[in-house]
Scaffold this motif. Structure first.
Motif, PDB file in Angstrom:
ATOM      1  N   PHE A   1       0.840  -1.186   0.000  1.00  0.00           N
ATOM      2  CA  PHE A   1       0.000   0.000   0.000  1.00  0.00           C
ATOM      3  C   PHE A   1       0.888   1.254   0.000  1.00  0.00           C
ATOM      4  CE2 PHE A   1      -2.501  -3.264   2.351  1.00  0.00           C
ATOM      5  CZ  PHE A   1      -3.386  -3.527   1.306  1.00  0.00           C
ATOM      6  N   THR A   2       0.245   2.406  -0.143  1.00  0.00           N
ATOM      7  CA  THR A   2       0.972   3.669  -0.233  1.00  0.00           C
ATOM      8  C   THR A   2       1.943   3.836   0.926  1.00  0.00           C
ATOM      9  OG1 THR A   2      -0.958   4.622  -1.289  1.00  0.00           O
ATOM     10  CG2 THR A   2       0.682   6.152  -0.461  1.00  0.00           C
ATOM     11  N   SER A   3       3.147   4.275   0.652  1.00  0.00           N
ATOM     12  CA  SER A   3       4.163   4.397   1.692  1.00  0.00           C
ATOM     13  C   SER A   3       3.855   5.555   2.634  1.00  0.00           C
ATOM     14  CB  SER A   3       5.544   4.607   1.068  1.00  0.00           C
ATOM     15  OG  SER A   3       5.612   5.883   0.486  1.00  0.00           O
TER      16      SER A   3
ATOM     17  N   GLN B   1       2.552  11.480  -0.720  1.00  0.00           N
ATOM     18  CA  GLN B   1       1.581  12.558  -0.579  1.00  0.00           C
ATOM     19  C   GLN B   1       0.233  11.980  -0.172  1.00  0.00           C
ATOM     20  OE1 GLN B   1       2.265  15.851  -0.982  1.00  0.00           O
ATOM     21  NE2 GLN B   1       0.200  16.279  -0.231  1.00  0.00           N
ATOM     22  N   LYS B   2      -0.378  12.553   0.888  1.00  0.00           N
ATOM     23  CA  LYS B   2      -1.633  12.023   1.390  1.00  0.00           C
ATOM     24  C   LYS B   2      -2.804  12.605   0.605  1.00  0.00           C
ATOM     25  CE  LYS B   2       0.406   9.777   4.764  1.00  0.00           C
ATOM     26  NZ  LYS B   2       0.521   8.313   4.754  1.00  0.00           N
TER      27      LYS B   2
ATOM     28  N   ALA C   1     -12.555  12.158   3.995  1.00  0.00           N
ATOM     29  CA  ALA C   1     -13.386  11.026   3.577  1.00  0.00           C
ATOM     30  C   ALA C   1     -13.974  10.334   4.795  1.00  0.00           C
ATOM     31  CB  ALA C   1     -12.575  10.032   2.744  1.00  0.00           C
ATOM     32  N   ILE C   2     -15.115   9.704   4.582  1.00  0.00           N
ATOM     33  CA  ILE C   2     -15.767   8.917   5.624  1.00  0.00           C
ATOM     34  C   ILE C   2     -16.159   7.569   5.032  1.00  0.00           C
ATOM     35  CG2 ILE C   2     -17.745   8.718   7.180  1.00  0.00           C
ATOM     36  CD1 ILE C   2     -17.868  11.739   7.344  1.00  0.00           C
TER      37      ILE C   2
ATOM     38  N   VAL D   1      -6.785   4.227   4.106  1.00  0.00           N
ATOM     39  CA  VAL D   1      -6.121   4.507   5.382  1.00  0.00           C
ATOM     40  C   VAL D   1      -4.691   4.983   5.153  1.00  0.00           C
ATOM     41  CG1 VAL D   1      -5.267   3.498   7.544  1.00  0.00           C
ATOM     42  CG2 VAL D   1      -7.565   2.930   6.718  1.00  0.00           C
ATOM     43  N   LYS D   2      -3.959   4.309   4.276  1.00  0.00           N
ATOM     44  CA  LYS D   2      -2.571   4.680   4.016  1.00  0.00           C
ATOM     45  C   LYS D   2      -2.458   6.022   3.282  1.00  0.00           C
ATOM     46  CE  LYS D   2       0.494   2.139   4.844  1.00  0.00           C
ATOM     47  NZ  LYS D   2       1.309   1.959   6.069  1.00  0.00           N
ATOM     48  N   ASN D   3      -3.561   6.428   2.630  1.00  0.00           N
ATOM     49  CA  ASN D   3      -3.579   7.704   1.927  1.00  0.00           C
ATOM     50  C   ASN D   3      -4.166   8.826   2.769  1.00  0.00           C
ATOM     51  OD1 ASN D   3      -2.634   7.835  -0.986  1.00  0.00           O
ATOM     52  ND2 ASN D   3      -3.743   5.893  -0.985  1.00  0.00           N
ATOM     53  N   ALA D   4      -4.375   8.584   4.045  1.00  0.00           N
ATOM     54  CA  ALA D   4      -4.916   9.610   4.941  1.00  0.00           C
ATOM     55  C   ALA D   4      -3.842  10.070   5.920  1.00  0.00           C
ATOM     56  CB  ALA D   4      -6.112   9.053   5.713  1.00  0.00           C
TER      57      ALA D   4
END
Length: 349
Positions: free
Chosen positions: A201-203, A207-208, A242-243, A275-278
């Protein structure tokens, strides 16, 4: 080997934490069926479309609107809960007799066991948390829960054996009955997001996409009250938010501000990517969510369900350990979320 898995229907957490258990049963070559009620059916359909589902009666829990009413609510609903326990036991006996299951696996369903099968019960609450004013009665709660668990052959605890683990005193109890203590098996935290897969997943340094991501769960009306409080706060905070509403199977989405993205439900990979992008995640400190967030290395603001003492205890202990920050539901606002998020940046590693 035929196995029937039956999670409690108080929110989706009991079902989500059985996902890695079910995967393990399938890897061992077992035939697995799922006993479901409520929104568990849609969740399991997305994760295991090939597995048979059997609809059974649920507890149909609806929390009181004010958290301080929870002890009185439990007393008022005790007879209803006992009736459901008796009914689910009869269902378990019938299914064992009709379908010949070798193992019945219950996640916190007290009555889901049957003679002639190997009965496994999973819980992280060997000790049931009591409100502070009634903490002296926790020993009675431990003894009552033990009396329910004695009907099972094995007790699986999804935590580390060494105290405090993730659940602290909830999952670590010393029993005078040595024979019962031998039934306890610590199997480690159970999350559908394995740490082995987290790297895809995104590190952490990327960028979030979302400034705040909220994860909703649990029975009504508290789920909706939580959602409404967050929508009001997010509408006043710049950036994208986001929700994930925790409503698998739901088709409609309410209207909201253009900078707030709503999802009724996300499947495992998409959920993990969100989640990883938040930058920051807001959720209930339900134990299944805690296990998921630990594996996804999320920066969490926990908001316990009002009156749910287990979540209050978990939220406080995780804040003291430096893993997360804590807000009460009535404190939610644009200002409080931003102030709490800033404090997360200096948390202990």
């Amino acid at each position: 080997m035929k196995i029937l898995v039956a999670p409690l229907d108080w929110g989706l957490g009991h079902a989500t934490r059985t996902i890695p258990v079910i995967r393990n049963f399938l890897r061992q070559g077992a035939t697995v069926d799922l006993a479901v009620s409520g929104r568990e059916a849609a969740l399991y359909q997305s994760e295991f479309p090939e597995l048979e589902q059997i609809n059974i009666s649920g507890y149909n829990i609806r929390y009181p609107e004010r958290g301080f009413e929870m002890p009185f609510w439990l007393f008022k609903n005790y007879r209803h809960i006992r009736r459901v326990i008796r009914a689910e036991h009869q269902i378990a006996e019938n299914l064992k007799r009709e379908r010949g299951y070798d193992i019945l696996f219950s996640d916190n369903r007290f009555g889901f066991w049957a003679a002639g099968a190997k009965n496994i019960y999973m819980t992280h609450q060997l000790r049931i948390a009591f409100p502070q004013a009634f903490s002296a009665f926790e020993k009675i709660g431990v003894e009552w829960h033990q009396s329910q668990m004695k009907k099972f052959d094995e007790i699986w605890v999804p935590d580390y054996a060494e105290f405090p683990g993730l659940a602290g005193k909830l999952s670590h109890v010393e029993y005078a009955d040595e024979n019962f203590a031998k039934k306890i098996r610590y199997i480690g935290p159970q999350s559908r997001f394995s740490k082995e897969n987290a790297d895809k997943f995104t590190s952490e340094n990327a960028q979030k996409k979302f400034r705040f991501l909220a994860l909703l769960s649990g029975p009504e009306p508290m789920r909706t009250a939580f959602e409404n409080a967050l929508l009001r706060a997010f509408s006043k905070i710049a950036g994208q938010h986001a929700i994930i509403r925790g409503l698998p199977g739901e088709k409609n989405l309410p209207q909201t501000s253009s900078h707030i993205t709503l999802f009724n439900h996300l499947e495992t990979a998409d959920f993990a990517n969100a989640v990883k992008n938040a930058k920051w995640v807001i959720s209930r400190p339900g134990y299944s969510t805690v296990m998921d967030m630990v594996n996804l290395s999320a920066k969490c603001i926990f908001v316990p369900t009002p009156g749910q003492t287990e979540q209050v205890y978990l939220g406080n202990s995780l804040q003291q350990a430096g893993f997360a920050k804590l807000l009460t539901q009535h404190e939610i606002s644009a200002v409080s979320l931003l102030n709490t998020a800033r404090k997360l940046e200096t948390r202990k590693k």
